[in-house]
Design a protein around this motif. Structure first.
Motif, short mmCIF file in Angstrom:
data_model
loop_
_atom_site.label_atom_id
_atom_site.label_comp_id
_atom_site.label_asym_id
_atom_site.label_seq_id
_atom_site.Cartn_x
_atom_site.Cartn_y
_atom_site.Cartn_z
N SER A 56 0.84 -1.20 0.00
CA SER A 56 0.00 0.00 0.00
C SER A 56 0.87 1.25 0.00
N PHE A 57 0.25 2.38 -0.26
CA PHE A 57 0.97 3.65 -0.19
C PHE A 57 1.64 3.81 1.18
N ALA A 58 0.90 3.48 2.22
CA ALA A 58 1.39 3.71 3.58
C ALA A 58 2.61 2.84 3.89
N ASP A 59 2.66 1.66 3.29
CA ASP A 59 3.73 0.71 3.62
C ASP A 59 4.84 0.67 2.57
N ALA A 60 4.70 1.45 1.52
CA ALA A 60 5.68 1.39 0.42
C ALA A 60 7.04 1.91 0.86
N PRO A 61 8.10 1.25 0.41
CA PRO A 61 9.44 1.76 0.70
C PRO A 61 9.75 2.95 -0.21
N ALA A 62 10.91 3.52 -0.04
CA ALA A 62 11.38 4.54 -0.97
C ALA A 62 11.95 3.79 -2.18
N GLN A 92 10.75 12.63 -4.40
CA GLN A 92 11.79 13.26 -3.59
C GLN A 92 12.90 12.29 -3.21
N MET A 93 12.63 10.97 -3.36
CA MET A 93 13.59 9.97 -2.92
C MET A 93 14.11 9.07 -4.05
N ALA A 94 13.34 8.90 -5.09
CA ALA A 94 13.67 7.96 -6.15
C ALA A 94 14.80 8.45 -7.04
N ARG A 95 15.52 7.49 -7.60
CA ARG A 95 16.54 7.84 -8.59
C ARG A 95 15.88 8.25 -9.90
N PHE A 96 14.80 7.55 -10.24
CA PHE A 96 14.03 7.89 -11.43
C PHE A 96 12.54 7.79 -11.12
N VAL A 97 11.78 8.78 -11.59
CA VAL A 97 10.32 8.70 -11.60
C VAL A 97 9.93 8.60 -13.06
N THR A 98 9.12 7.61 -13.39
CA THR A 98 8.92 7.27 -14.78
C THR A 98 7.45 7.04 -15.11
N SER A 99 7.17 6.94 -16.40
CA SER A 99 5.81 6.66 -16.83
C SER A 99 5.83 5.92 -18.15
N VAL A 100 4.75 5.21 -18.39
CA VAL A 100 4.49 4.58 -19.68
C VAL A 100 3.16 5.08 -20.18
N CYS A 101 3.11 5.42 -21.46
CA CYS A 101 1.86 5.85 -22.08
C CYS A 101 1.30 7.09 -21.35
#
Length: 222
Positions: A56-62, A92-101
């Motif tokens: 879940s969002f609440a439990d997701a790691p960085a 704010q924490m990820a190396r890459f934020v990405t998307s498809v389509c």
């Protein structure tokens, strides 16, 4: 610890937007891939494939990489502050934020595309400007920590490009060979430029309702 990939898994997601990069990421050495949503209840794709989020969002790691797929369910996400806030926090924490389509529209609504080069599905490409993005007609576009991919099947190309960035070209090529990714489509109708006018018109008509809803949500008048 190996790389951690998070892929947003939401109602009415285009499943190939999600499962294509999932397969590539999960094939990378030492990688962990998790489907993430508000809760861990079952989710159905736009074509009724059932899936279950891992976290879940609440439990997701960085996550090292967060990926937002597209699909009809993107329209609801454009007005979903809980999801947009989650994407912003991960950015704010990820190396890459990405998307498809059309997942790129979610990145845009979250304020992550302003001044950046980006791409998306051909039928939403012109909408990128509404978020201050610089639309680029390429299959995969990187601008700093943001990587966007074109429509649906570009998720495989995108996944390989991300793996190459993180683990090197050889690892990406090993995955490509393992998956026997050597596309040779039976028809040359994969873009508006190569499809016949009749096919383009029929495709646009089929997705016109979703397009109109997105225009209204973004504040564009046809």
């Amino acid at each position: 610890m190996g790389l951690q990939f998070g892929i947003l898994c939401f109602p009415d997601v285009q499943q190939l937007d999600m499962t294509a990069p999932y397969e590539v990421f999960a094939s990378a050495r030492g990688a962990t891939v998790q489907l993430v949503w508000k809760n861990r209840g079952p989710v159905r794709s736009s074509t009724s494939l059932g899936m279950t989020p891992d976290v879940s969002f609440a439990d997701a790691p960085a996550f090292d990489v967060l990926c937002v797929p597209g699909g009809g369910g993107v329209n609801a996400l454009l007005r979903d502050e809980e999801t947009l806030d989650f994407v912003r926090r991960q950015a704010q924490m990820a190396r890459f934020v990405t998307s498809v389509c059309t997942g790129s529209l979610v990145l845009g609504q979250a304020g992550l595309l302003s001044g950046r080069r980006a791409t998306t599905h051909w039928n939403a490409h012109d909408l990128l400007s509404a978020f201050g993005a610089i639309p680029v007609k390429e299959r995969v576009v990187r601008d700093g920590p943001i990587i966007t991919a074109g429509g649906v099947t570009s998720g495989i190309d995108f996944g390989l490009a991300v793996v190459a960035e993180l683990l090197g070209r050889e690892e990406a090529e090993i995955i490509q060979l393992t998956l026997e990714y050597a596309p040779a489509p039976p028809f040359d109708a994969g873009t508006p430029e190569t499809a016949s006018p009749a096919v383009v018109a029929a495709a646009k008509a089929r997705i016109a309702r979703s397009r109109a809803e997105r225009e209204a949500l973004i504040g564009i008048t046809s």
